[in-house]
Design an enzyme around this catalytic site. Structure first.
Site, mmCIF file in Angstrom:
data_model
loop_
_atom_site.group_PDB
_atom_site.id
_atom_site.type_symbol
_atom_site.label_atom_id
_atom_site.label_comp_id
_atom_site.label_asym_id
_atom_site.label_seq_id
_atom_site.Cartn_x
_atom_site.Cartn_y
_atom_site.Cartn_z
ATOM 1 N N LYS A 50 0.855 -1.201 0.000
ATOM 2 C CA LYS A 50 0.000 0.000 0.000
ATOM 3 C C LYS A 50 0.883 1.240 0.000
ATOM 4 O O LYS A 50 0.633 2.204 -0.735
ATOM 5 C CB LYS A 50 -0.928 0.013 1.222
ATOM 6 C CG LYS A 50 -2.085 -0.972 1.089
ATOM 7 C CD LYS A 50 -2.867 -1.139 2.389
ATOM 8 C CE LYS A 50 -3.868 -2.279 2.267
ATOM 9 N NZ LYS A 50 -4.529 -2.618 3.518
ATOM 10 N N GLN A 94 -4.586 -1.694 9.630
ATOM 11 C CA GLN A 94 -4.455 -2.980 8.947
ATOM 12 C C GLN A 94 -5.067 -4.097 9.793
ATOM 13 O O GLN A 94 -4.750 -4.228 10.975
ATOM 14 C CB GLN A 94 -2.960 -3.256 8.676
ATOM 15 C CG GLN A 94 -2.701 -4.518 7.872
ATOM 16 C CD GLN A 94 -3.281 -4.473 6.463
ATOM 17 O OE1 GLN A 94 -3.237 -3.438 5.791
ATOM 18 N NE2 GLN A 94 -3.859 -5.581 6.010
ATOM 19 N N ASP A 117 -10.996 3.286 4.452
ATOM 20 C CA ASP A 117 -11.402 1.891 4.249
ATOM 21 C C ASP A 117 -12.929 1.754 4.322
ATOM 22 O O ASP A 117 -13.478 0.731 3.947
ATOM 23 C CB ASP A 117 -10.779 0.987 5.332
ATOM 24 C CG ASP A 117 -9.513 0.280 4.848
ATOM 25 O OD1 ASP A 117 -9.351 0.136 3.626
ATOM 26 O OD2 ASP A 117 -8.706 -0.113 5.706
#
Ligand code: NAP
Length: 280
Positions: A50, A94, A117
């Site tokens: 990422k 994460q 997200d």
């Protein structure tokens, strides 16, 4: 029939190139903060990928790496600090987090305006109300691929295998927002192949390698394989690619299908978050 193989890698690269051009036009670079707790090897690969993709696109990206046994309150304090930092446009945590941590509590700490997200309950609500400016990256990537091969999704019967919070549920909402008729299925679904055989669009996200066989798929259907599993050291999807390519009209490979799209969409979401916060 041999299916068109949808090249997610190429499409994602094009999206990232376009995004890099857009980013260049802003006076300030967007900033993505990635919180990574613990030493899960796969998570390490994901966060570094990422970061690499973000930097290549002109997005500043810093990884905040905390030790496996970091107390929950310390993780919350870090997220709160990032919330208050006006230089930060997007925050991701994460997953999975270590077992001693309440994942929902951590995710809900992120400001909605920085939740790139889109895992917070409020972002999920916005998606179902069809008022979201950005949503969960993986299903967004799927919609983008679908539109490449099927410009109008309206009226299509879409079947989703899997009902997780990060893929299956937002996927169903997005397909509904595109005016598809949606059927959601899961591990308790009875006679799954009969249902999948009715699909014009089949999205598979269950983490069960090569589950979907040729006789599960209607001739001419578009099949999107979200699954990623490692079998004998090789990455494998949830669809038996060699069989299904004989009946589908279009199909994504694993790897090189949905995976690269997820990162491209995360970067797009970060830029969207920056634009919204800075009223650009
Ligand atoms: P998850 O949280 O484990 O959820 C799996 C879902 O599939 C559950 O709803 C489960 O049903 C259902 N399921 C499992 N086995 C099934 C079966 N045999 N028949 C029907 N339904 C079944 O997984 P996830 O996070 O959604 O991820 C799914 C897959 O996508 C994984 O392989 C993951 O690695 C991959 N993934 C890929 C990306 C990407 O960027 N390409 C991103 C995220 C995830 P129940 O609810 O009844 O248990």
């Amino acid at each position: 029939m041999t299916a068109l193989v949808i090249d997610g890698k190429k499409i994602a690269q094009q999206l990232r190139n376009d995004l890099a051009q857009e980013v260049k036009s802003y006076s300030k670079r967007p900033y993505l903060a990635v919180v990574w707790v613990g030493d899960n090897e796969a998570s390490g690969v994901y966060v570094r990928n990422k970061q690499k993709a973000a930097l290549e696109t002109g997005i500043n990206c810093k990884i905040y790496h905390l030790a496996e046994h970091t107390p929950e309150q310390e993780i919350i304090s870090l997220v709160q600090k990032l919330n208050r930092n006006s230089a930060v446009d997007g925050i991701i945590v994460q997953l999975p987090l270590p077992k001693h941590v309440n994942t929902r509590k951590i995710l809900e700490t992120i400001y909605s305006s920085k939740d790139v997200d889109a895992f917070k309950a409020v972002k999920v609500g916005e998606l179902w109300k069809n008022i979201a400016r950005w949503s969960s990256a993986t299903p967004e990537g799927v919609i983008c691929l679908l539109k490449m091969v099927c410009p109008s999704l309206a009226g299509k019967h879409a079947v989703v295998i899997g009902r997780s919070d990060i893929v299956g549920k937002p996927m169903a909402a997005m397909l509904l927002n595109e005016d598809c008729t949606v059927t959601m299925t899961h591990s308790k679904t009875v006679d799954l192949p009969t249902i999948t055989k009715m699909a014009d669009i089949l999205v598979v996200a269950c983490g069960s390698p090569k589950l979907v066989k040729k006789n599960w798929v209607k001739k001419g259907a578009v099949v999107i394989d979200v699954g990623i599993s490692k079998v004998d050291g090789k990455l494998v999807g949830d669809v038996d690619f060699d069989e299904v390519k004989e009946v589908a009209s279009a199909l994504t490979p694993v790897p090189g299908g949905v995976g690269p799209m997820t990162i491209a969409m995360l970067l797009k979401n970060t830029v969207e978050a920056m634009k919204k916060r800075r009223k650009l």
